[in-house]
Design a protein around this motif. Structure first.
Motif, PDB file in Angstrom:
ATOM      1  N   VAL A  36       1.731   3.322   7.064  1.00 52.62           N
ATOM      2  CA  VAL A  36       0.129   3.436   7.630  1.00 52.62           C
ATOM      3  C   VAL A  36       0.257   1.650   8.035  1.00 52.62           C
ATOM      4  O   VAL A  36       0.087   0.975   7.097  1.00 52.62           O
ATOM      5  CB  VAL A  36      -0.611   3.895   7.232  1.00 52.62           C
ATOM      6  CG1 VAL A  36      -1.729   4.142   7.633  1.00 52.62           C
ATOM      7  CG2 VAL A  36       0.110   5.395   6.813  1.00 52.62           C
ATOM      8  N   LEU A  57      -3.178  10.508   6.541  1.00 56.16           N
ATOM      9  CA  LEU A  57      -2.645  10.915   6.104  1.00 56.16           C
ATOM     10  C   LEU A  57      -2.896  10.907   4.643  1.00 56.16           C
ATOM     11  O   LEU A  57      -2.178  12.318   3.748  1.00 56.16           O
ATOM     12  CB  LEU A  57      -2.062   9.137   5.508  1.00 56.16           C
ATOM     13  CG  LEU A  57      -0.242   8.947   3.967  1.00 56.16           C
ATOM     14  CD1 LEU A  57       0.394   9.988   4.872  1.00 56.16           C
ATOM     15  CD2 LEU A  57      -0.594   7.341   4.262  1.00 56.16           C
ATOM     16  N   ARG A  58      -3.456  10.633   3.981  1.00 53.35           N
ATOM     17  CA  ARG A  58      -4.215  10.704   3.248  1.00 53.35           C
ATOM     18  C   ARG A  58      -5.153  12.698   3.531  1.00 53.35           C
ATOM     19  O   ARG A  58      -4.527  13.339   2.087  1.00 53.35           O
ATOM     20  CB  ARG A  58      -5.791  11.064   2.734  1.00 53.35           C
ATOM     21  CG  ARG A  58      -5.498   9.589   2.234  1.00 53.35           C
ATOM     22  CD  ARG A  58      -7.064   8.708   1.844  1.00 53.35           C
ATOM     23  NE  ARG A  58      -6.681   8.076   1.135  1.00 53.35           N
ATOM     24  CZ  ARG A  58      -6.880   6.250   1.769  1.00 53.35           C
ATOM     25  NH1 ARG A  58      -7.449   6.149   2.898  1.00 53.35           N
ATOM     26  NH2 ARG A  58      -6.622   5.209   0.967  1.00 53.35           N
ATOM     27  N   ASP A  92       0.865  -1.627   0.209  1.00 47.69           N
ATOM     28  CA  ASP A  92      -0.282  -0.261   0.219  1.00 47.69           C
ATOM     29  C   ASP A  92       1.090   1.293   0.276  1.00 47.69           C
ATOM     30  O   ASP A  92       0.020   1.927   0.584  1.00 47.69           O
ATOM     31  CB  ASP A  92      -0.428  -0.430   1.178  1.00 47.69           C
ATOM     32  CG  ASP A  92      -2.547  -0.644   0.795  1.00 47.69           C
ATOM     33  OD1 ASP A  92      -2.760  -0.837  -0.210  1.00 47.69           O
ATOM     34  OD2 ASP A  92      -2.403  -1.632   1.502  1.00 47.69           O
ATOM     35  N   ASP A 122      -3.216   5.382  10.832  1.00 47.13           N
ATOM     36  CA  ASP A 122      -4.470   6.622  10.835  1.00 47.13           C
ATOM     37  C   ASP A 122      -4.196   6.910   9.171  1.00 47.13           C
ATOM     38  O   ASP A 122      -3.895   8.342   8.379  1.00 47.13           O
ATOM     39  CB  ASP A 122      -4.415   7.616  11.587  1.00 47.13           C
ATOM     40  CG  ASP A 122      -5.949   8.180  11.453  1.00 47.13           C
ATOM     41  OD1 ASP A 122      -6.092   8.268  10.090  1.00 47.13           O
ATOM     42  OD2 ASP A 122      -6.488   8.851  12.085  1.00 47.13           O
ATOM     43  N   TRP A 123      -5.555   6.448   7.737  1.00 45.08           N
ATOM     44  CA  TRP A 123      -4.938   6.605   6.108  1.00 45.08           C
ATOM     45  C   TRP A 123      -5.883   7.706   6.044  1.00 45.08           C
ATOM     46  O   TRP A 123      -5.475   8.464   5.340  1.00 45.08           O
ATOM     47  CB  TRP A 123      -5.401   5.256   5.756  1.00 45.08           C
ATOM     48  CG  TRP A 123      -4.594   3.838   5.453  1.00 45.08           C
ATOM     49  CD1 TRP A 123      -5.018   2.583   6.409  1.00 45.08           C
ATOM     50  CD2 TRP A 123      -3.626   4.241   4.827  1.00 45.08           C
ATOM     51  NE1 TRP A 123      -3.793   2.269   5.676  1.00 45.08           N
ATOM     52  CE2 TRP A 123      -3.408   2.959   4.920  1.00 45.08           C
ATOM     53  CE3 TRP A 123      -2.798   4.974   4.012  1.00 45.08           C
ATOM     54  CZ2 TRP A 123      -1.699   2.776   4.060  1.00 45.08           C
ATOM     55  CZ3 TRP A 123      -2.166   4.687   3.078  1.00 45.08           C
ATOM     56  CH2 TRP A 123      -1.274   3.188   3.161  1.00 45.08           C
ATOM     57  N   GLU A 148      -6.368   8.536  -5.552  1.00 45.15           N
ATOM     58  CA  GLU A 148      -6.015   6.932  -5.890  1.00 45.15           C
ATOM     59  C   GLU A 148      -7.327   6.365  -6.603  1.00 45.15           C
ATOM     60  O   GLU A 148      -6.970   5.561  -7.341  1.00 45.15           O
ATOM     61  CB  GLU A 148      -6.151   7.050  -4.055  1.00 45.15           C
ATOM     62  CG  GLU A 148      -5.419   7.161  -3.574  1.00 45.15           C
ATOM     63  CD  GLU A 148      -5.569   6.910  -1.897  1.00 45.15           C
ATOM     64  OE1 GLU A 148      -5.651   5.698  -1.756  1.00 45.15           O
ATOM     65  OE2 GLU A 148      -5.671   7.976  -0.978  1.00 45.15           O
ATOM     66  N   SER A 153      -6.947   1.276   3.369  1.00 36.76           N
ATOM     67  CA  SER A 153      -5.788   1.114   2.648  1.00 36.76           C
ATOM     68  C   SER A 153      -6.022   1.113   1.147  1.00 36.76           C
ATOM     69  O   SER A 153      -7.259   1.014   1.004  1.00 36.76           O
ATOM     70  CB  SER A 153      -5.055   0.010   3.127  1.00 36.76           C
ATOM     71  OG  SER A 153      -5.073  -0.925   2.254  1.00 36.76           O
TER      72      SER A 153
END
Length: 384
Positions: free
Chosen positions: A24, A102-103, A16, A98-99, A172, A218
């Motif tokens: 992550v 991050l995003r 990922d 924590d995705w 994404e 993810s």
């Protein structure tokens, strides 16, 4: 799976590492959705935001609070000797569970992945267009390959101006969709414009009630959910609801295989002008052009683009099919020359929960009772 770029992991067994990082990790603790965190932060005073930014145990909640402070005071706003931007850089580099955090950081900091340009080209070469923008807000239609700098500008101005999280999510989604388009182009049959903001919207709408938040998934899990949506909307729509069916297909922009030629047939049959809000579709649009030409399909899509409601879009498709069916079975039928689409749909009394057969019956009844047709018996003309 062929893939767009090794940087974009869409397959089982990958790490990922879409953002150039692999630290992550999933958390078993339930975290609120991005939208609920954002709403609470927007309602807070600066003092409460500062408290959340320094004392929140969920990185995602902390990051959203910091971004809200940056919205109010600028990214150089200082907290305990550090600017908001520096704090977000720190979270971007160190977050491990924590995705969403991050995003949000990646979106705010302007991070973009290298494989965007090839992904855009994949969509364009397939004969489709791409739309960037947040659902319910202005969108940018892309009909030719773009320079990476132009793509970055659209993401951060058009998308980021409305939703920081979407800057990352739309990258994404674009990469995942392009990869699926290469592997299984049949999944995109009937979709002429890939509207990233709309697809994200439908994913959020369908999954959120199940406490599945796409911002917390993810990239690998997210790509599987996108493929599931495209592969079988009936399975994705688990309650067999006609409303959800219209919502999903209207959001994806799917049309039946013969839809554009049938619309062309209506326009070529007689002099007529359809109006939908401020947009027009008239007989002149079918002159000197073949019913299967992409240019004509784009004219129809531009007309349908007046709608910002997926269910309404799908109702319009059903309406055109009923009108086409009426004319094909009864060549002597003449529709009223000035045809207000929304007026017709409203007077028909169709509801989003109606089955396709129920809706078609209401459309036919409306044609007769409300004088949208002149002539002949259309009572038995029901959409098959």
């Amino acid at each position: 799976s062929s893939g767009i770029n090794a940087e974009c992991p869409l397959r089982p067994g990958t790490d990922d590492n879409i953002y150039g990082r692999s630290k992550v990790k999933a958390t078993s603790e339930e975290v609120p959705s991005y939208h609920s965190i954002l709403s609470s932060c927007q309602a807070m005073s600066d003092e409460d935001l500062l408290s959340r930014a320094s004392g929140e145990r969920f990185p995602g909640s902390t990051v959203v609070a910091l971004i809200e402070l940056a919205e109010r005071h600028g990214e150089e706003y200082v907290i305990n000797g550090e600017s908001v931007r520096d704090l977000l850089e720190h979270y971007y580099k160190t977050t491990e569970n924590d995705w969403m955090a991050l995003r949000c950081c990646a979106g705010f900091l302007g991070r973009t992945v290298d494989s965007l340009a090839p992904a855009v080209s994949t969509v364009i070469v397939s004969g489709r267009s791409l739309s960037l923008g947040v659902f319910g807000h202005p969108e940018i239609l892309i009909e030719e390959p773009l320079h990476p700098s132009r793509m970055q500008s659209i993401l951060h101005d058009t998308v980021g101006g409305q939703n920081t999280l979407h800057v990352s999510l739309q990258q994404e989604f674009l990469i995942f969709i392009a990869d699926i388009l290469i592997d299984e182009p049949a999944l995109f049959k009937g979709i002429l414009i890939i509207r990233l903001g709309w697809i994200i919207h439908i994913m959020e709408t369908v999954l959120s009630p199940q406490r599945e938040f796409i911002e917390a998934m993810s990239p690998h899990v997210l790509s599987k959910k996108i493929r599931e949506l495209l592969t079988n909307t009936a399975d994705f729509c688990k309650d067999d609801s006609w409303q959800k069916y219209r919502l999903i297909n209207g959001t994806l922009g799917k049309v039946p295989g013969n839809f554009y030629p049938r619309v062309w047939g209506i326009l070529a049959h007689q002099k007529i002008r359809f109006s939908l809000k401020e947009r027009l579709l008239e007989s002149a649009d079918a002159e000197h052009i073949k019913p299967v030409e992409p240019m004509f399909a784009m004219k129809v899509e531009h007309f349908l683009g007046a709608l910002d409601n997926p269910e309404s879009r799908h109702f319009i498709l059903e309406m055109f099919n009923v009108l086409a069916c009426t004319i094909e079975r009864n060549q002597e039928v003449q529709l009223t020359e000035e045809f207000s689409v929304m007026d017709f749909v409203e007077k028909s009394g169709v509801e989003v929960a109606d089955s396709a057969e129920e809706a078609s019956k209401k459309f036919v009844s409306c044609m007769i009772k409300e004088e949208f047709v002149r002539l002949v018996n259309v009572k038995d003309c029901i959409l098959s």
